[in-house]
Design an enzyme around this catalytic site. Sequence first.
Site, PDB file in Angstrom:
ATOM      1  N   LYS A  33       0.849  -1.202   0.000  1.00  0.00           N
ATOM      2  CA  LYS A  33       0.000   0.000   0.000  1.00  0.00           C
ATOM      3  C   LYS A  33       0.882   1.248   0.000  1.00  0.00           C
ATOM      4  CE  LYS A  33      -0.354  -0.273   5.051  1.00  0.00           C
ATOM      5  NZ  LYS A  33      -1.181  -0.747   6.180  1.00  0.00           N
ATOM      6  N   ARG A 128     -10.883   0.052  14.040  1.00  0.00           N
ATOM      7  CA  ARG A 128     -10.508   0.850  12.879  1.00  0.00           C
ATOM      8  C   ARG A 128     -11.244   0.315  11.647  1.00  0.00           C
ATOM      9  NH1 ARG A 128      -4.380   1.189  10.511  1.00  0.00           N
ATOM     10  NH2 ARG A 128      -4.940  -0.920   9.907  1.00  0.00           N
ATOM     11  N   TYR A 242      16.647  30.381   9.180  1.00  0.00           N
ATOM     12  CA  TYR A 242      15.443  31.134   9.541  1.00  0.00           C
ATOM     13  C   TYR A 242      15.367  31.360  11.047  1.00  0.00           C
ATOM     14  CZ  TYR A 242      13.214  30.781   4.930  1.00  0.00           C
ATOM     15  OH  TYR A 242      12.904  30.902   3.613  1.00  0.00           O
ATOM     16  N   MET A 290      12.475  24.642   3.405  1.00  0.00           N
ATOM     17  CA  MET A 290      11.712  23.858   2.433  1.00  0.00           C
ATOM     18  C   MET A 290      12.606  22.996   1.537  1.00  0.00           C
ATOM     19  SD  MET A 290       9.005  25.167  -0.453  1.00  0.00           S
ATOM     20  CE  MET A 290       7.991  26.050   0.700  1.00  0.00           C
TER      21      MET A 290
HETATM   22  C1  LIG Z   1      -0.453  -1.708   6.880  1.00  0.00           C
HETATM   23  C2  LIG Z   1      -1.067  -3.012   7.244  1.00  0.00           C
HETATM   24  C3  LIG Z   1      -0.272  -4.180   7.301  1.00  0.00           C
HETATM   25  C4  LIG Z   1       1.230  -4.135   7.238  1.00  0.00           C
HETATM   26  O1  LIG Z   1       1.684  -3.632   8.475  1.00  0.00           O
HETATM   27  P1  LIG Z   1       3.220  -3.462   8.850  1.00  0.00           P
HETATM   28  O2  LIG Z   1       3.204  -3.023  10.272  1.00  0.00           O
HETATM   29  O3  LIG Z   1       3.758  -2.405   7.943  1.00  0.00           O
HETATM   30  O4  LIG Z   1       3.882  -4.770   8.640  1.00  0.00           O
HETATM   31  C5  LIG Z   1      -0.925  -5.391   7.481  1.00  0.00           C
HETATM   32  N1  LIG Z   1      -2.268  -5.453   7.633  1.00  0.00           N
HETATM   33  C6  LIG Z   1      -3.059  -4.352   7.632  1.00  0.00           C
HETATM   34  C7  LIG Z   1      -4.523  -4.478   7.816  1.00  0.00           C
HETATM   35  C8  LIG Z   1      -2.483  -3.095   7.451  1.00  0.00           C
HETATM   36  O5  LIG Z   1      -3.249  -1.997   7.458  1.00  0.00           O
END
Ligand SMILES: *Cc1c(COP(=O)(O)O)cnc(C)c1O
Length: 344
Positions: A33, A128, A242, A290
């Site tokens: 992701k 969640r 700055y 920046m």
């Molecule tokens: C992001 C995520 C993972 C991976 O988690 P890591 O801590 O990066 O290994 C696995 N399962 C779900 C549902 C996630 O949201």
Amino acid sequence: MSAATLNINLEAIAENWRALAKIAQVETAAVVKANAYGLDAGRVARHLAAAGARQFFVAVAEEGVALRRALGSGPAISVFSGHMAGDAEMIKGANLTPMINSVDQMLRHVEALPAHPFGLQLDTGMNRLGMEPAEWSALRDIALAQNPVLIMSHLACADTPDDPMNESQRAVFEDMTQGLDVPLSLAATGGILLGADYHYDMVRPGVGLYGGLPFEQALPVVTLDIPVVQIRTVATGEKVGYSNGWTAPNPSRIATVSAGYADGLIRAMGGKARMHANGVAVPVVGRVSMDLITVDVSELKGDPETLQLIGAHQSVDDVAAFAGTIGYEILTGLGARYHRVWSA
Ligand SMILES: *Cc1c(COP(=O)(O)O)cnc(C)c1O
């Protein structure tokens, strides 16, 4: 060239995947992701597929469509956010497997895409995503009749092995899946390290693949080398940056490097961060701006052409600690301006 160079070691990612698979001893997916935590989902997933990965996870359907283009038709691509309104065409066209999170999503899925594969996400206490125990009791028989390919949940505290929440979520997961003949998955990177009780049929590591904590044995994956644009000498009492953020306590040599908070180098790390020149640590001084950061290189013999922020001497998590955040945020925030080089 004044853009910083971000080197991404694809083979180190594959090694980390193999190492986690060896610990887990079950089907080991790869979570890609957020563009593989900022490192390029297409390249990362292709390399992992060549190394043997057969299961990939993304957060949203749009990411799944792009990943399918990169991967071709073989590997499974699952979507954590499930089946959202408007997703049906993407799920069908790219052959994605949504992880259904609610009764609403379940109805939407079977109406739009009857017989299209799906998984189920259960909430075991993180609050969640996923179905809570009461919702699951109501839907369970209907959902199971549609042959889900996976039932999963996610741990809230897996990076803290002693937290009683881990065992409590595992117990709820056991309860909610008792007697079912469906593959189960509970562990991400942290859960893999909690031991075999947490592995079930599939594990879903993300950050550990990319060299981040809590997988302490991970090979480092990224290096970030930032060109020095200028070096100047400042006298005792002169100010740098700055808001006159730093005052030279002694005559000093200040290097200005070409990256800043627009490149994901969080402003809050100023005053704490260090960079490295051939392994010698030098302090960041003054405010992170920046596009530029100022570094006191008085200790160095010569004039460095680049300074390294992330690499063998300083991990993504070290940099995160300077800014009071976690490695995940540093990785996913790495800016668009870097010259990215993928090595295999
Ligand atoms: C992001 C995520 C993972 C991976 O988690 P890591 O801590 O990066 O290994 C696995 N399962 C779900 C549902 C996630 O949201």
